[in-house]
Write an enzyme that holds these catalytic residues in place. Sequence first.
Site, short mmCIF file in Angstrom:
data_model
loop_
_atom_site.label_atom_id
_atom_site.label_comp_id
_atom_site.label_asym_id
_atom_site.label_seq_id
_atom_site.Cartn_x
_atom_site.Cartn_y
_atom_site.Cartn_z
CD GLN A 58 6.62 -11.78 10.27
OE1 GLN A 58 7.74 -11.81 9.76
NE2 GLN A 58 5.95 -10.63 10.35
N GLY A 99 1.88 3.15 2.22
CA GLY A 99 2.89 3.19 3.29
C GLY A 99 4.17 2.51 2.84
CG HIS A 100 4.27 -1.70 2.01
ND1 HIS A 100 2.97 -2.15 1.97
CD2 HIS A 100 4.86 -2.37 3.03
CE1 HIS A 100 2.78 -3.04 2.93
NE2 HIS A 100 3.91 -3.19 3.60
CG HIS A 109 -0.26 -0.26 2.51
ND1 HIS A 109 0.64 0.63 3.06
CD2 HIS A 109 -0.32 -1.32 3.37
CE1 HIS A 109 1.08 0.16 4.21
NE2 HIS A 109 0.54 -1.03 4.42
CB VAL A 147 1.56 6.49 4.95
CG1 VAL A 147 0.64 7.19 3.95
CG2 VAL A 147 3.03 6.71 4.57
CG ASP A 187 4.55 -2.96 11.86
OD1 ASP A 187 3.52 -3.39 12.42
OD2 ASP A 187 4.65 -2.88 10.63
O1 PAF Z 1 6.71 -5.64 8.78
C1 PAF Z 1 6.64 -6.64 8.04
O2 PAF Z 1 6.02 -6.62 6.99
C2 PAF Z 1 7.35 -7.91 8.46
O3 PAF Z 1 7.28 -8.09 9.84
C3 PAF Z 1 8.80 -8.00 7.95
C4 PAF Z 1 9.68 -6.91 8.55
C5 PAF Z 1 8.82 -7.90 6.44
C6 PAF Z 1 9.42 -9.34 8.36
O4 PAF Z 1 8.71 -10.40 7.81
#
Ligand code: PAF
Length: 320
Positions: free
Chosen positions: A96, A68-69, A66, A212, A186
Amino acid sequence: MTAEALTPPDTPADAGSAQRTPLVVRTRSELRDAQMRWAIAGPLVPAGLDADPGRRAVVMTMGALHDGHLELVRRARAEAGPNGQVVVTIFVNPLQFGAGEDLGAYPRDLDGDVAKLAGVGADVVFAPTPDVVYPDGDPVVRVAAGRIGDVLEGEHRPGHLDGVLTVVLKLMHLVRPDVALFGEKDAQQLLAVRRMVRDLEVSVEVVGVPTVREADGLALSSRNAYLSPEEREHALALSRALGAGAAAPDSGGAGVINAARQVLDEADGVVVDYLALVDPVTARSVADDFSGHALLLVAARVGTTRLIDNQAVEVSPDQR
Ligand code: PAF
């Protein structure tokens, strides 16, 4: 070798214009090739031997990109310089996700993500499958977030930050960046990454990029896609609560928390996992009479979607 021979599509010859679609690599050897070609060609093209070769910058993502990325990638381009190399990793990291979380349902659309990256400055997209990242299956030796991973997200998602740090360190070793950019949304992840880099002597600069938001305050997140229109309305309570906490006048740490909690208590459709005012380096909660620089964090479920948000707060001493 001519400059032309040294100018494959993933070299920085046209990186400054940032208009093209990035090269997609799926394996370790394809990634190495892209790195080698940049290392050989980068400093020579286009501006000559004395040109600044720039740096390699990485933005790590799980896809479902999105704005933000895209902001992270634009910032990565600026950090890398016109002759540098910007690598975006797209990998949904199984390590994760806890049992019952959305690993299977997590949105995956590599073609759509690559199309979004055209024109924002990415040179290479590294999109490995789990067997490329974890060729021996689940790693036996992992990174532990320690006491940073036990609080906040760690209480609700045990082992989550260990899984994040393990893949972040692996991707740092594979991509070999000079600088790595992470979103401030995050916040605990960013804090843990900074601490890992410091504690384990990883030679990478870590840069945090501001969250964002939509015009109405909602922090951009890949998980917003799960929200119905009604849930999206409910989700606005998170940023409203943070704003109320940040605006609490002269009332110490307790006043900040109380102001934010009142907004959440009055909100419909929001189940709060935690609301906390923490030290921005240790992630430990600050005392009720704290004053100074702190981070106000919230995590809540809206329907079945879990959202997190945070805001930096300058807490004034309690004057009451
Ligand atoms: O923030 C994220 O999208 C994930 O935690 C990351 C840093 C890509 C690790 O998988």
